[in-house]
Scaffold this motif. Structure first.
Motif, PDB file in Angstrom:
ATOM      1  N   ILE A 224     -29.377 -17.773  59.815  1.00 41.76           N
ATOM      2  CA  ILE A 224     -29.119 -15.894  60.042  1.00 41.76           C
ATOM      3  C   ILE A 224     -29.364 -15.543  57.584  1.00 41.76           C
ATOM      4  N   GLY A 225     -28.993 -16.495  57.199  1.00 44.19           N
ATOM      5  CA  GLY A 225     -29.443 -16.646  56.180  1.00 44.19           C
ATOM      6  C   GLY A 225     -29.968 -16.333  54.847  1.00 44.19           C
ATOM      7  N   ARG A 226     -31.542 -16.130  55.818  1.00 45.75           N
ATOM      8  CA  ARG A 226     -32.810 -15.985  55.077  1.00 45.75           C
ATOM      9  C   ARG A 226     -32.235 -14.807  54.510  1.00 45.75           C
ATOM     10  N   PRO A 227     -33.271 -14.373  53.722  1.00 48.05           N
ATOM     11  CA  PRO A 227     -33.195 -12.865  52.933  1.00 48.05           C
ATOM     12  C   PRO A 227     -33.267 -11.860  53.437  1.00 48.05           C
ATOM     13  N   SER A 228     -34.178 -12.346  54.293  1.00 47.96           N
ATOM     14  CA  SER A 228     -35.024 -10.682  55.381  1.00 47.96           C
ATOM     15  C   SER A 228     -34.194 -11.024  57.098  1.00 47.96           C
ATOM     16  N   ARG A 229     -33.416 -11.878  56.759  1.00 45.27           N
ATOM     17  CA  ARG A 229     -32.329 -11.773  58.473  1.00 45.27           C
ATOM     18  C   ARG A 229     -30.834 -10.838  57.933  1.00 45.27           C
ATOM     19  N   VAL A 230     -30.622 -11.430  56.460  1.00 46.02           N
ATOM     20  CA  VAL A 230     -29.781 -11.224  56.638  1.00 46.02           C
ATOM     21  C   VAL A 230     -30.022  -9.543  56.495  1.00 46.02           C
ATOM     22  N   GLU A 231     -30.161  -9.568  55.176  1.00 45.82           N
ATOM     23  CA  GLU A 231     -31.028  -7.756  55.884  1.00 45.82           C
ATOM     24  C   GLU A 231     -30.862  -6.818  57.505  1.00 45.82           C
ATOM     25  N   MET A 232     -31.061  -7.905  57.965  1.00 45.31           N
ATOM     26  CA  MET A 232     -31.419  -7.397  59.451  1.00 45.31           C
ATOM     27  C   MET A 232     -30.140  -7.074  60.016  1.00 45.31           C
ATOM     28  N   LEU A 233     -29.268  -7.902  59.533  1.00 49.26           N
ATOM     29  CA  LEU A 233     -27.798  -8.355  60.167  1.00 49.26           C
ATOM     30  C   LEU A 233     -27.021  -6.878  59.394  1.00 49.26           C
ATOM     31  N   ASP A 234     -26.970  -7.000  58.202  1.00 47.26           N
ATOM     32  CA  ASP A 234     -26.337  -5.499  57.828  1.00 47.26           C
ATOM     33  C   ASP A 234     -26.994  -4.499  58.339  1.00 47.26           C
ATOM     34  N   GLU A 235     -28.302  -4.238  58.524  1.00 42.54           N
ATOM     35  CA  GLU A 235     -28.490  -3.080  59.441  1.00 42.54           C
ATOM     36  C   GLU A 235     -27.760  -2.375  61.149  1.00 42.54           C
ATOM     37  N   PHE A 236     -27.832  -4.332  61.789  1.00 40.22           N
ATOM     38  CA  PHE A 236     -26.986  -3.982  62.668  1.00 40.22           C
ATOM     39  C   PHE A 236     -25.712  -4.012  63.165  1.00 40.22           C
ATOM     40  N   VAL A 237     -25.026  -5.200  61.783  1.00 41.65           N
ATOM     41  CA  VAL A 237     -23.266  -4.565  61.855  1.00 41.65           C
ATOM     42  C   VAL A 237     -23.427  -2.991  61.668  1.00 41.65           C
ATOM     43  N   THR A 238     -24.473  -2.104  60.506  1.00 42.93           N
ATOM     44  CA  THR A 238     -23.875  -0.542  60.508  1.00 42.93           C
ATOM     45  C   THR A 238     -23.816  -0.714  61.552  1.00 42.93           C
ATOM     46  N   PHE A 239     -24.878  -0.625  62.651  1.00 40.38           N
ATOM     47  CA  PHE A 239     -25.142   0.303  64.217  1.00 40.38           C
ATOM     48  C   PHE A 239     -24.039  -0.295  65.033  1.00 40.38           C
ATOM     49  N   VAL A 240     -23.779  -1.314  65.095  1.00 38.19           N
ATOM     50  CA  VAL A 240     -22.076  -2.249  65.440  1.00 38.19           C
ATOM     51  C   VAL A 240     -21.344  -1.041  65.428  1.00 38.19           C
ATOM     52  N   ARG A 241     -21.283  -0.935  63.665  1.00 42.47           N
ATOM     53  CA  ARG A 241     -19.727  -0.051  63.361  1.00 42.47           C
ATOM     54  C   ARG A 241     -19.506   1.497  63.587  1.00 42.47           C
ATOM     55  N   SER A 242     -21.159   1.725  63.915  1.00 42.12           N
ATOM     56  CA  SER A 242     -21.385   3.309  64.557  1.00 42.12           C
ATOM     57  C   SER A 242     -20.509   3.341  65.198  1.00 42.12           C
ATOM     58  N   HIS A 243     -20.143   2.789  66.245  1.00 34.92           N
ATOM     59  CA  HIS A 243     -18.976   2.871  67.653  1.00 34.92           C
ATOM     60  C   HIS A 243     -17.517   2.922  67.038  1.00 34.92           C
ATOM     61  N   GLY A 244     -17.230   4.109  66.956  1.00 38.54           N
ATOM     62  CA  GLY A 244     -15.530   4.659  66.655  1.00 38.54           C
ATOM     63  C   GLY A 244     -14.797   4.270  67.505  1.00 38.54           C
ATOM     64  N   ASP A 245     -15.387   3.544  68.952  1.00 39.91           N
ATOM     65  CA  ASP A 245     -14.941   3.300  70.125  1.00 39.91           C
ATOM     66  C   ASP A 245     -14.678   2.076  69.593  1.00 39.91           C
ATOM     67  N   LEU A 246     -15.488   0.583  69.423  1.00 38.47           N
ATOM     68  CA  LEU A 246     -15.459  -0.373  69.283  1.00 38.47           C
ATOM     69  C   LEU A 246     -14.279  -1.355  69.011  1.00 38.47           C
ATOM     70  N   TRP A 247     -14.150  -2.458  69.146  1.00 39.92           N
ATOM     71  CA  TRP A 247     -13.070  -3.367  68.149  1.00 39.92           C
ATOM     72  C   TRP A 247     -13.651  -4.356  67.445  1.00 39.92           C
ATOM     73  N   LEU A 248     -13.884  -4.324  66.275  1.00 38.38           N
ATOM     74  CA  LEU A 248     -14.444  -5.455  65.950  1.00 38.38           C
ATOM     75  C   LEU A 248     -13.293  -6.294  64.951  1.00 38.38           C
ATOM     76  N   ALA A 249     -13.541  -7.535  65.472  1.00 35.03           N
ATOM     77  CA  ALA A 249     -12.204  -8.632  65.084  1.00 35.03           C
ATOM     78  C   ALA A 249     -12.672  -9.519  65.081  1.00 35.03           C
ATOM     79  N   THR A 250     -12.021 -10.522  64.617  1.00 36.12           N
ATOM     80  CA  THR A 250     -11.984 -12.282  64.866  1.00 36.12           C
ATOM     81  C   THR A 250     -11.932 -12.870  65.808  1.00 36.12           C
ATOM     82  N   ALA A 251     -12.326 -14.211  66.258  1.00 35.57           N
ATOM     83  CA  ALA A 251     -12.206 -14.424  67.668  1.00 35.57           C
ATOM     84  C   ALA A 251     -11.425 -14.502  68.033  1.00 35.57           C
TER      85      ALA A 251
END
Ligand code: ZN
Length: 269
Positions: free
Chosen positions: A226-253
């Motif tokens: 996932i640490g390849r540059p284009s994939r880090v950008e994809m992860l950034d986009e995915f994290v932004t999408f996930v964080r748009s859900h206000g009723d989600l608890w994003l936490a450590t395992a």
């Protein structure tokens, strides 16, 4: 099971395998810098890019680290801890417990706990190399006071293993970067490397459906992939999408396992 007002939960997890995954595959690889460099990339470039992304989003994640990787890259592990992230166990070497005897598996656990603790971590969770268990894995974890495992694929919510009492945080291949991105100079040649957008589509669809069901979404990633540059950008986009859900608890395992432990105890009483 989740904190008040939260519909579903998610954890970002990184298996920081570095060179060990290649050495476990074939001990002779230790003399093949070309092979090992694929894993070194994770330590040298992947982890820093991931830590920068997590800091920018003010997120904490879980890094499962083999003891020998922590010994080889202590500075990186200290940076992970300094970022407020959780450190979990991932073997001492990266050998599957299914290939180890009970004594060897116990030694791997004890040795990895000692190394991670020596760097200031207090590991409570275990992601086995290859998601495999030996005959007595859960009992070995319980005997060492560990709280959770994140290895099995039989649910979409946390549950408790009996009789060990260990909490399971279920995983799945589709929510792992390896089946999509792994490539090596062996059996991989007939395989296509997925594009970041294909993987983003799979992860978004599964996250949305799991969120609707109030499930636990555990994403498993590897810094060397996932640490390849284009994939880090994809992860950034995915994290932004996930964080748009206000009723989600994003936490450590570990935080999610602790909440599940408390909730499942209440139900048992
Ligand atoms: Zn691994």
């Amino acid at each position: 099971m989740w904190p008040e007002g939260k519909r579903a939960a998610a954890a970002l997890t990184f298996d920081f395998d570095a060179e060990e995954v290649w050495i476990a595959e074939d001990p002779a690889n230790v003399r093949r810098p070309g092979v090992l460099s694929q894993g070194t990339y994770g330590a040298k470039v992947g982890v820093p890019l991931i830590l920068e992304l997590l800091a920018r989003h003010d997120l904490r994640a879980t890094f499962f680290v083999p003891g020998r990787v922590a010994e080889r890259h202590p500075g990186r592990v200290e940076e992970i801890l300094a970022g407020g992230h959780e450190l979990g166990l991932h073997g001492f070497t990266h050998r599957s417990p299914a290939r180890l005897g009970d004594d060897e598996e116990a030694d791997e656990l004890d040795h990895s706990i000692a190394v991670l603790s020596g760097l200031g971590a207090k590991p409570t969770g275990y992601r086995s190399p290859s998601w495999d268990f030996g005959d007595h894995t859960l009992g070995l974890l319980a005997a060492r006071g560990l709280l959770y495992s994140s290895n099995l694929m039989d649910d979409i919510r946390p549950y408790r293993h009996e009789p060990s009492g260990i909490i399971e945080l279920p995983v799945q291949w589709m929510l792992d970067d390896a089946p999509h991105f792994w490539f090596d100079n062996g059996a991989s040649w007939p395989k296509k490397i997925s594009t970041p957008s294909e993987v983003l589509e799979i992860w978004r669809a599964e996250f949305s459906a799991m969120h609707r069901l109030g499930a636990l979404f555990v994403l498993t990633m590897h810094p060397q992939l996932i640490g390849r540059p284009s994939r880090v950008e994809m992860l950034d986009e995915f994290v932004t999408f996930v964080r748009s859900h206000g009723d989600l608890w994003l936490a450590t395992a570990g935080e999610i396992a602790a909440a599940a432990d408390a909730a499942l105890n209440v139900r048992d009483v």
